[in-house]
Design a protein around this motif. Structure first.
Motif, mmCIF file in Angstrom:
data_model
loop_
_atom_site.group_PDB
_atom_site.id
_atom_site.type_symbol
_atom_site.label_atom_id
_atom_site.label_comp_id
_atom_site.label_asym_id
_atom_site.label_seq_id
_atom_site.Cartn_x
_atom_site.Cartn_y
_atom_site.Cartn_z
ATOM 1 N N MET A 54 0.949 -1.350 0.083
ATOM 2 C CA MET A 54 0.011 0.026 -0.104
ATOM 3 C C MET A 54 0.850 1.424 -0.131
ATOM 4 S SD MET A 54 -2.960 -0.884 2.652
ATOM 5 C CE MET A 54 -3.189 -2.406 3.306
ATOM 6 N N THR A 55 0.720 2.156 -0.901
ATOM 7 C CA THR A 55 1.434 3.296 -1.038
ATOM 8 C C THR A 55 0.470 4.311 -1.296
ATOM 9 O OG1 THR A 55 3.006 2.141 -2.253
ATOM 10 C CG2 THR A 55 3.124 4.420 -2.464
ATOM 11 N N ALA A 56 0.638 5.630 -0.385
ATOM 12 C CA ALA A 56 0.037 6.922 -0.728
ATOM 13 C C ALA A 56 1.032 7.866 -1.109
ATOM 14 C CB ALA A 56 -0.621 7.146 0.710
ATOM 15 N N PHE A 57 0.468 8.766 -1.920
ATOM 16 C CA PHE A 57 1.272 9.922 -2.506
ATOM 17 C C PHE A 57 0.166 10.998 -2.756
ATOM 18 C CE2 PHE A 57 0.611 7.027 -6.024
ATOM 19 C CZ PHE A 57 0.066 7.535 -6.864
ATOM 20 N N ARG A 58 0.817 12.297 -2.626
ATOM 21 C CA ARG A 58 -0.056 13.302 -2.907
ATOM 22 C C ARG A 58 -0.055 13.683 -4.445
ATOM 23 N NH1 ARG A 58 1.845 17.916 0.737
ATOM 24 N NH2 ARG A 58 3.693 17.564 -0.348
ATOM 25 N N THR A 59 -1.239 13.848 -4.967
ATOM 26 C CA THR A 59 -1.298 14.062 -6.340
ATOM 27 C C THR A 59 -1.587 15.663 -6.551
ATOM 28 O OG1 THR A 59 -3.700 13.734 -6.364
ATOM 29 C CG2 THR A 59 -2.183 11.822 -6.692
ATOM 30 N N THR A 60 -2.152 16.564 -5.661
ATOM 31 C CA THR A 60 -2.294 17.856 -5.880
ATOM 32 C C THR A 60 -1.969 18.604 -4.598
ATOM 33 O OG1 THR A 60 -4.195 17.430 -7.537
ATOM 34 C CG2 THR A 60 -3.743 19.540 -6.499
ATOM 35 N N GLY A 61 -1.135 19.317 -4.660
ATOM 36 C CA GLY A 61 -0.643 19.955 -3.657
ATOM 37 C C GLY A 61 -1.589 21.210 -2.969
ATOM 38 N N PRO A 62 -1.556 21.471 -1.785
ATOM 39 C CA PRO A 62 -2.514 22.820 -1.348
ATOM 40 C C PRO A 62 -2.209 23.956 -2.024
ATOM 41 C CG PRO A 62 -0.485 22.499 0.185
ATOM 42 C CD PRO A 62 -0.501 21.329 -0.818
ATOM 43 N N VAL A 63 -3.484 24.644 -2.259
ATOM 44 C CA VAL A 63 -3.425 25.824 -3.076
ATOM 45 C C VAL A 63 -2.660 27.109 -2.231
ATOM 46 C CG1 VAL A 63 -4.984 27.648 -4.147
ATOM 47 C CG2 VAL A 63 -5.471 25.364 -4.105
ATOM 48 N N GLY A 64 -2.791 27.021 -0.889
ATOM 49 C CA GLY A 64 -2.063 27.983 -0.244
ATOM 50 C C GLY A 64 -1.328 27.456 0.919
ATOM 51 N N GLU A 65 -0.736 28.369 1.896
ATOM 52 C CA GLU A 65 -0.013 28.074 3.006
ATOM 53 C C GLU A 65 -0.867 28.356 4.349
ATOM 54 O OE1 GLU A 65 2.501 26.065 2.994
ATOM 55 O OE2 GLU A 65 2.939 26.138 0.862
ATOM 56 N N PRO A 66 -0.638 27.619 5.446
ATOM 57 C CA PRO A 66 -1.274 28.040 6.544
ATOM 58 C C PRO A 66 -0.923 29.340 7.142
ATOM 59 C CG PRO A 66 0.295 26.334 6.918
ATOM 60 C CD PRO A 66 0.207 26.411 5.630
ATOM 61 N N VAL A 67 0.287 29.846 6.667
ATOM 62 C CA VAL A 67 0.687 31.090 7.260
ATOM 63 C C VAL A 67 1.216 31.991 5.811
ATOM 64 C CG1 VAL A 67 2.894 31.996 8.281
ATOM 65 C CG2 VAL A 67 1.779 30.104 9.069
ATOM 66 N N THR A 68 0.522 33.124 5.894
ATOM 67 C CA THR A 68 1.090 34.049 4.533
ATOM 68 C C THR A 68 2.345 34.463 4.645
ATOM 69 O OG1 THR A 68 0.134 35.886 5.557
ATOM 70 C CG2 THR A 68 -1.414 34.680 4.479
ATOM 71 N N LEU A 69 3.012 34.858 3.588
ATOM 72 C CA LEU A 69 4.198 35.615 3.569
ATOM 73 C C LEU A 69 4.294 36.800 4.421
ATOM 74 C CD1 LEU A 69 7.105 35.823 2.349
ATOM 75 C CD2 LEU A 69 6.045 37.073 0.624
ATOM 76 N N ALA A 70 3.086 37.743 4.537
ATOM 77 C CA ALA A 70 3.046 38.749 5.390
ATOM 78 C C ALA A 70 3.287 38.403 6.954
ATOM 79 C CB ALA A 70 1.703 39.643 4.806
ATOM 80 N N GLU A 71 2.532 37.291 7.157
ATOM 81 C CA GLU A 71 2.579 36.961 8.502
ATOM 82 C C GLU A 71 3.830 36.492 9.086
ATOM 83 O OE1 GLU A 71 -2.064 35.013 9.298
ATOM 84 O OE2 GLU A 71 -0.424 33.997 8.314
ATOM 85 N N ALA A 72 4.451 35.793 8.025
ATOM 86 C CA ALA A 72 6.077 35.247 8.503
ATOM 87 C C ALA A 72 6.857 36.482 8.453
ATOM 88 C CB ALA A 72 6.362 34.271 7.283
ATOM 89 N N LYS A 73 6.772 37.383 7.673
ATOM 90 C CA LYS A 73 7.677 38.580 7.521
ATOM 91 C C LYS A 73 7.403 39.235 8.825
ATOM 92 C CE LYS A 73 8.523 40.784 3.882
ATOM 93 N NZ LYS A 73 8.100 41.609 2.474
ATOM 94 N N ALA A 74 6.139 39.443 9.255
ATOM 95 C CA ALA A 74 5.953 40.088 10.457
ATOM 96 C C ALA A 74 6.637 39.565 11.884
ATOM 97 C CB ALA A 74 4.380 40.207 10.691
ATOM 98 N N HIS A 75 6.245 37.994 12.029
ATOM 99 C CA HIS A 75 6.903 37.220 12.962
ATOM 100 C C HIS A 75 8.459 37.607 12.836
ATOM 101 C CE1 HIS A 75 6.863 33.864 15.731
ATOM 102 N NE2 HIS A 75 7.881 33.684 14.837
ATOM 103 N N LEU A 76 9.117 37.546 11.674
ATOM 104 C CA LEU A 76 10.615 37.634 11.836
ATOM 105 C C LEU A 76 11.024 39.019 12.059
ATOM 106 C CD1 LEU A 76 11.153 35.522 8.502
ATOM 107 C CD2 LEU A 76 11.507 34.662 10.796
#
Length: 190
Positions: free
Chosen positions: A1-23
């Motif tokens: 039995m093998t499982a693999f991702r065929t389509t990745g997520p459209v977005g990320e749980p953290v936005t670039l703006a949120e990460a830059k603010a955190h950094l």
């Protein structure tokens, strides 16, 4: 039995703006680096917890059904089973009627129980189950502790980006990371 991702997520749980603010980064010159760190941190959190943070499509491939006719699906949470396809020896596929199986998306791992046995004639990879896993389409669907885990990984890897080469990454995990993801790790209950 093998499982693999065929389509990745459209977005990320953290936005670039949120990460830059955190950094506390106010310039745009490292946006590509920070975006890559967000993606890598999400993938690390997913691997450590067995979860899909954002909605993504997966395929589970089996040679045959288990004896109890129940197939376990990971990663968690499974939102929907899209299709089940059985293949013949010439490679022709036939889609199984959804009335022929029951999906338990609440359990971890999720389960698909087939009411009757499937008879693939292909000797290898005769059954494919396509499903959607993830907390949701939007970052707001992801639990806050997991978003915090992504942010602290991004910050840690950003801070130590020049100390070690790309092949050596990840070198370490920040203090508190394990504590943030601990409630989401799969535990065995005996």
């Amino acid at each position: 039995m093998t499982a693999f991702r065929t389509t990745g997520p459209v977005g990320e749980p953290v936005t670039l703006a949120e990460a830059k603010a955190h950094l506390r980064v106010q310039h745009d010159s490292e946006d590509e680096l920070v975006s890559g760190l967000i993606r890598a941190a999400r993938e690390e959190v997913e691997a450590a917890t067995g979860l899909a943070l954002m909605a993504q499509t997966w395929r589970k491939v089996l040679d045959a059904l288990p004896r109890d006719r129940t197939v376990r699906l990971a990663p968690h949470p499974v939102r929907e089973v899209l299709s089940v396809t059985v293949f013949g020896e010439d490679g022709e596929g036939s889609v199984v009627d959804p009335a022929g199986y029951v999906v338990d998306a609440v359990s971890r791992p999720a389960r698909v129980h087939f009411r009757t046995p499937l008879a693939p004639t292909a000797s290898l990879n005769g059954i494919e189950i396509d499903f959607v896993a993830g907390h949701g389409e939007a970052a707001t669907d992801v639990p806050d502790l997991l978003k915090r885990a992504v942010l602290i990984l991004v910050a840690h890897w950003y801070e130590f980006r020049g100390v070690h080469g790309a092949r050596d990454q990840p070198v370490s995990y920040p203090a508190g990371y394990e504590r943030l993801i601990a409630p989401f790790k799969r535990r065995r209950v005996e």
